[in-house]
Design a protein around this motif. Sequence first.
Motif, mmCIF file in Angstrom:
data_model
loop_
_atom_site.group_PDB
_atom_site.id
_atom_site.type_symbol
_atom_site.label_atom_id
_atom_site.label_comp_id
_atom_site.label_asym_id
_atom_site.label_seq_id
_atom_site.Cartn_x
_atom_site.Cartn_y
_atom_site.Cartn_z
ATOM 1 N N MET A 221 -60.469 -9.794 -4.397
ATOM 2 C CA MET A 221 -60.731 -11.229 -4.255
ATOM 3 C C MET A 221 -59.571 -12.010 -3.651
ATOM 4 N N ASP A 222 -58.354 -11.693 -4.078
ATOM 5 C CA ASP A 222 -57.203 -12.472 -3.614
ATOM 6 C C ASP A 222 -56.876 -12.220 -2.147
ATOM 7 N N ASN A 223 -57.480 -11.185 -1.557
ATOM 8 C CA ASN A 223 -57.213 -10.863 -0.155
ATOM 9 C C ASN A 223 -58.289 -11.388 0.782
ATOM 10 N N LEU A 224 -59.259 -12.083 0.238
ATOM 11 C CA LEU A 224 -60.362 -12.570 1.069
ATOM 12 C C LEU A 224 -59.916 -13.712 1.981
ATOM 13 N N THR A 225 -60.376 -13.643 3.226
ATOM 14 C CA THR A 225 -60.125 -14.703 4.197
ATOM 15 C C THR A 225 -61.441 -15.409 4.500
ATOM 16 N N GLU A 226 -61.366 -16.442 5.307
ATOM 17 C CA GLU A 226 -62.590 -17.145 5.699
ATOM 18 C C GLU A 226 -63.526 -16.209 6.479
ATOM 19 N N THR A 227 -62.930 -15.280 7.233
ATOM 20 C CA THR A 227 -63.749 -14.300 7.958
ATOM 21 C C THR A 227 -64.531 -13.424 6.984
ATOM 22 N N HIS A 228 -63.874 -12.994 5.894
ATOM 23 C CA HIS A 228 -64.558 -12.211 4.867
ATOM 24 C C HIS A 228 -65.711 -13.018 4.271
ATOM 25 N N LEU A 229 -65.449 -14.280 3.956
ATOM 26 C CA LEU A 229 -66.477 -15.114 3.331
ATOM 27 C C LEU A 229 -67.663 -15.315 4.271
ATOM 28 N N GLU A 230 -67.388 -15.498 5.547
ATOM 29 C CA GLU A 230 -68.481 -15.672 6.501
ATOM 30 C C GLU A 230 -69.318 -14.399 6.598
ATOM 31 N N THR A 231 -68.660 -13.245 6.538
ATOM 32 C CA THR A 231 -69.400 -11.980 6.543
ATOM 33 C C THR A 231 -70.277 -11.880 5.308
ATOM 34 N N MET A 232 -69.753 -12.294 4.162
ATOM 35 C CA MET A 232 -70.537 -12.267 2.921
ATOM 36 C C MET A 232 -71.728 -13.212 3.012
#
Length: 217
Positions: free
Chosen positions: A99-110
């Motif tokens: 969780m602490d390594n998530l970026t906005e790119t990760h969130l958009e993929t999710m």
Amino acid sequence: MNSYAVPPTRREAVVRQLREEIISGELPPGTLIKDAEIAARFGVSITPVREAIAQLSVEGLIDIAPNRTRHVTKVTQKNALELIDVMQVLACAGFEWGMDNLTETHLETMRQRQREFVEGIRSGNMVAATAAGADFSTVVILASGNRELQSMVDLVVARTTRILAQTAESDLWQIWIEGHDGVLAALEGGDTEGALRRYRQIYADYRAKVATLMFGA
């Protein structure tokens, strides 16, 4: 013969197709698996079929009896709930670590995987829905950097997916839809502890629903 994209080897092609048919329910629990029939249907020799069956046995999707007959694994209450428990431990550990390594790119993929998940369910495409739902968690687990953990999660998910992939109308799907939405909302608000609590709650709700809906426990 069913059409399917051919991976690098014939064995992998057969593994992928058989796994999809088992997960989707096209090959129901208890179905007798015959090497020659599968080889003829897929247009391959016996060797890659036997290798594929051995792989799917390791994944827990095919049972090999002492007399060497093979059947699609039957889901019992005990092994279903145990698999959910194992998946919860592994996936939640990966989620917490990533969780602490998530970026906005990760969130958009999710977000994109969640849209694909919901659309797959609405269209009745259980294979697509299942893949997108699993990828939602994979984004976070891989962000932890622990690929060995992801490999373990993949094996357990392959065995538990048949529990989820009943029908598009199954109440089991709604638990994951609402849970993913809640996790995303928490992550987008910067509440990682809340996101983890909501993610853990998905598994608790899912386990309880499987016990009552599928086994009357």
